[in-house]
Design a protein around this motif. Structure first.
Motif, PDB file in Angstrom:
ATOM      1  N   ALA A  12       0.860  -1.194   0.000  1.00 41.08           N
ATOM      2  CA  ALA A  12       0.000   0.000   0.000  1.00 41.08           C
ATOM      3  C   ALA A  12       0.884   1.228   0.000  1.00 41.08           C
ATOM      4  N   GLY A  13       0.315   2.349  -0.438  1.00 48.19           N
ATOM      5  CA  GLY A  13       1.059   3.593  -0.359  1.00 48.19           C
ATOM      6  C   GLY A  13       1.374   3.909   1.103  1.00 48.19           C
ATOM      7  N   GLY A  14       2.492   4.579   1.318  1.00 48.65           N
ATOM      8  CA  GLY A  14       2.840   4.941   2.695  1.00 48.65           C
ATOM      9  C   GLY A  14       3.945   4.080   3.276  1.00 48.65           C
ATOM     10  N   ALA A  15       4.899   3.683   2.430  1.00 52.15           N
ATOM     11  CA  ALA A  15       6.046   2.911   2.936  1.00 52.15           C
ATOM     12  C   ALA A  15       6.782   3.698   4.025  1.00 52.15           C
ATOM     13  N   VAL A  16       6.687   5.013   3.954  1.00 52.04           N
ATOM     14  CA  VAL A  16       7.368   5.862   4.942  1.00 52.04           C
ATOM     15  C   VAL A  16       6.840   5.602   6.360  1.00 52.04           C
ATOM     16  N   TYR A  17       5.586   5.143   6.468  1.00 49.80           N
ATOM     17  CA  TYR A  17       5.059   4.812   7.800  1.00 49.80           C
ATOM     18  C   TYR A  17       5.827   3.634   8.403  1.00 49.80           C
ATOM     19  N   ALA A  18       6.158   2.666   7.543  1.00 50.43           N
ATOM     20  CA  ALA A  18       6.916   1.507   8.030  1.00 50.43           C
ATOM     21  C   ALA A  18       8.288   1.946   8.517  1.00 50.43           C
ATOM     22  N   LYS A  19       8.912   2.798   7.717  1.00 55.22           N
ATOM     23  CA  LYS A  19      10.281   3.247   8.062  1.00 55.22           C
ATOM     24  C   LYS A  19      10.268   4.000   9.398  1.00 55.22           C
ATOM     25  N   LYS A  20       9.310   4.898   9.540  1.00 54.76           N
ATOM     26  CA  LYS A  20       9.234   5.699  10.773  1.00 54.76           C
ATOM     27  C   LYS A  20       8.878   4.820  11.972  1.00 54.76           C
ATOM     28  N   PHE A  21       7.927   3.905  11.789  1.00 54.29           N
ATOM     29  CA  PHE A  21       7.520   3.023  12.886  1.00 54.29           C
ATOM     30  C   PHE A  21       8.702   2.189  13.367  1.00 54.29           C
ATOM     31  N   GLY A  40       4.974  -4.900  -1.693  1.00 53.94           N
ATOM     32  CA  GLY A  40       5.611  -4.066  -0.666  1.00 53.94           C
ATOM     33  C   GLY A  40       7.006  -3.654  -1.105  1.00 53.94           C
ATOM     34  N   GLU A  41       7.721  -4.584  -1.715  1.00 50.99           N
ATOM     35  CA  GLU A  41       9.078  -4.263  -2.219  1.00 50.99           C
ATOM     36  C   GLU A  41       9.017  -3.192  -3.308  1.00 50.99           C
ATOM     37  N   VAL A  42       7.992  -3.325  -4.174  1.00 49.79           N
ATOM     38  CA  VAL A  42       7.842  -2.349  -5.265  1.00 49.79           C
ATOM     39  C   VAL A  42       7.596  -0.957  -4.689  1.00 49.79           C
ATOM     40  N   VAL A  43       6.697  -0.876  -3.704  1.00 50.21           N
ATOM     41  CA  VAL A  43       6.346   0.430  -3.141  1.00 50.21           C
ATOM     42  C   VAL A  43       7.526   1.022  -2.360  1.00 50.21           C
ATOM     43  N   ARG A  45      10.572   0.658  -3.089  1.00 51.51           N
ATOM     44  CA  ARG A  45      11.498   1.162  -4.105  1.00 51.51           C
ATOM     45  C   ARG A  45      10.965   2.454  -4.721  1.00 51.51           C
ATOM     46  N   GLU A  46       9.653   2.442  -5.067  1.00 56.36           N
ATOM     47  CA  GLU A  46       9.076   3.614  -5.765  1.00 56.36           C
ATOM     48  C   GLU A  46       8.958   4.830  -4.858  1.00 56.36           C
ATOM     49  N   GLU A  47       8.557   4.597  -3.617  1.00 55.57           N
ATOM     50  CA  GLU A  47       8.292   5.750  -2.738  1.00 55.57           C
ATOM     51  C   GLU A  47       9.534   6.219  -1.980  1.00 55.57           C
ATOM     52  N   LEU A  48      10.379   5.268  -1.580  1.00 57.16           N
ATOM     53  CA  LEU A  48      11.532   5.650  -0.743  1.00 57.16           C
ATOM     54  C   LEU A  48      12.868   5.389  -1.413  1.00 57.16           C
ATOM     55  N   GLY A  49      12.832   4.666  -2.537  1.00 56.28           N
ATOM     56  CA  GLY A  49      14.077   4.345  -3.227  1.00 56.28           C
ATOM     57  C   GLY A  49      14.962   3.410  -2.427  1.00 56.28           C
ATOM     58  N   ILE A  50      14.332   2.528  -1.633  1.00 53.04           N
ATOM     59  CA  ILE A  50      15.138   1.597  -0.818  1.00 53.04           C
ATOM     60  C   ILE A  50      14.697   0.162  -1.054  1.00 53.04           C
ATOM     61  N   SER A  51      15.583  -0.770  -0.727  1.00 56.45           N
ATOM     62  CA  SER A  51      15.239  -2.189  -0.690  1.00 56.45           C
ATOM     63  C   SER A  51      14.768  -2.472   0.746  1.00 56.45           C
ATOM     64  N   PRO A  52      14.209  -3.647   1.005  1.00 56.04           N
ATOM     65  CA  PRO A  52      13.762  -3.939   2.381  1.00 56.04           C
ATOM     66  C   PRO A  52      14.851  -3.710   3.434  1.00 56.04           C
ATOM     67  N   GLU A  53      16.095  -3.999   3.093  1.00 52.88           N
ATOM     68  CA  GLU A  53      17.195  -3.811   4.069  1.00 52.88           C
ATOM     69  C   GLU A  53      17.304  -2.345   4.493  1.00 52.88           C
ATOM     70  N   GLY A  54      16.846  -1.447   3.607  1.00 52.86           N
ATOM     71  CA  GLY A  54      16.888  -0.017   3.912  1.00 52.86           C
ATOM     72  C   GLY A  54      15.937   0.380   5.040  1.00 52.86           C
ATOM     73  N   LEU A  55      15.090  -0.551   5.468  1.00 48.30           N
ATOM     74  CA  LEU A  55      14.183  -0.264   6.591  1.00 48.30           C
ATOM     75  C   LEU A  55      14.917  -0.304   7.929  1.00 48.30           C
ATOM     76  N   VAL A  88       1.103  -4.686  10.721  1.00 46.64           N
ATOM     77  CA  VAL A  88       1.145  -4.701   9.252  1.00 46.64           C
ATOM     78  C   VAL A  88       1.076  -3.237   8.831  1.00 46.64           C
ATOM     79  N   ILE A  89       2.192  -2.733   8.313  1.00 43.55           N
ATOM     80  CA  ILE A  89       2.311  -1.288   8.093  1.00 43.55           C
ATOM     81  C   ILE A  89       3.165  -1.011   6.866  1.00 43.55           C
ATOM     82  N   PRO A  90       2.618  -0.434   5.806  1.00 44.28           N
ATOM     83  CA  PRO A  90       1.205  -0.218   5.589  1.00 44.28           C
ATOM     84  C   PRO A  90       0.510  -1.523   5.218  1.00 44.28           C
ATOM     85  N   CYS A  91      -0.813  -1.541   5.336  1.00 49.38           N
ATOM     86  CA  CYS A  91      -1.578  -2.770   5.078  1.00 49.38           C
ATOM     87  C   CYS A  91      -2.522  -2.559   3.902  1.00 49.38           C
TER      88      CYS A  91
END
Ligand SMILES: Cc1cc2nc3c(=O)[nH]c(=O)nc-3n(C[C@H](O)[C@H](O)[C@H](O)COP(=O)(O)O)c2cc1C
Length: 191
Positions: A12-21, A40-43, A45-55, A88-91
């Motif tokens: 879902a849109g809002g990958a930044v919520y996961a990063k901040k949480f 989730g991986e696509v979003v 990348r698209e929204e934050l320009g990171i891979s999951p490890e970037g969380l 689950v963020i974002p869900c």
């Protein structure tokens, strides 16, 4: 410090919520188990320009363990494994619907199923608008099963001026409903 929290990131849109949480809960658990859906991986990348490890926050205080979304042998797929709960963020509405229907078709939906059956905290940070009757019914079902649906609704009544402050408001609400003490100021009128 509590033992372990599962954090699932869906498409879902809002990958930044996961990063901040994750920033906010870093150090509150010995271990954070992370699962990211395919979209989730696509979003991320698209929204934050990171891979999951970037969380993973720089200088992380908790241990971070990634599990593949299809790995049903992961410890968090089992109720006999002791962990605190899941966020689950974002869900997505897709993941919410599968959880509401008991369709444990991947590690994310299975982990949520486990938390609901074991009566452990399960928070679903949904992001969709407007909502169909199907979405609303799925939210009701998950709530009746003991989950907490926490739509990503930033507030603007605490003097939030930046995107970071608005995102922090939502991430902080997730921390609080999980029964952990908050991170940012909280409601001005109540605290
Ligand atoms: C860039 C992008 C943004 C999306 N945003 C949302 C969203 O905000 N909410 C939602 O429910 N689905 C959204 N979707 C659709 C879901 O990703 C899609 O239904 C997917 O199959 C959900 O799978 P998952 O729950 O396993 O991540 C988005 C998809 C993409 C590619």
């Amino acid at each position: 410090m509590k033992s372990k929290l599962a954090v699932c990131v869906t498409g879902a849109g809002g990958a930044v919520y996961a990063k901040k949480f994750i920033e906010f809960i870093d150090g509150k658990f010995d271990e954070i188990a992370l699962v990211v859906s395919r979209t989730g991986e696509v979003v991320l990348r698209e929204e934050l320009g990171i891979s999951p490890e970037g969380l993973i926050p720089a200088g992380a205080k908790s241990k971070y363990v990634f599990y593949h979304r299809d790995d049903m042998t992961a410890p968090i797929a089992s109720g006999s494994h002791d962990f605190y709960g899941v966020a689950v963020i974002p869900c997505t509405m897709g993941t919410l619907g599968r959880v509401a229907s008991g369709v444990s078709d991947n590690l994310i939906t299975r982990c949520c199923d486990v938390c609901l059956k074991e009566r452990r905290p399960a928070v679903f940070v949904t992001r969709e608008t407007p909502l169909s009757l199907i979405h609303l019914r799925n939210m009701t079902t998950v709530t009746e099963a003991g989950g907490i649906v926490l739509p990503a609704c930033p507030a603007f009544y605490n003097g939030e001026k930046t995107l970071d402050e608005a995102v922090s408001f939502v991430a902080d609400r997730v921390v609080r409903v999980l029964g952990l003490s908050g991170v940012v100021g909280g409601w001005k009128n109540n605290e």
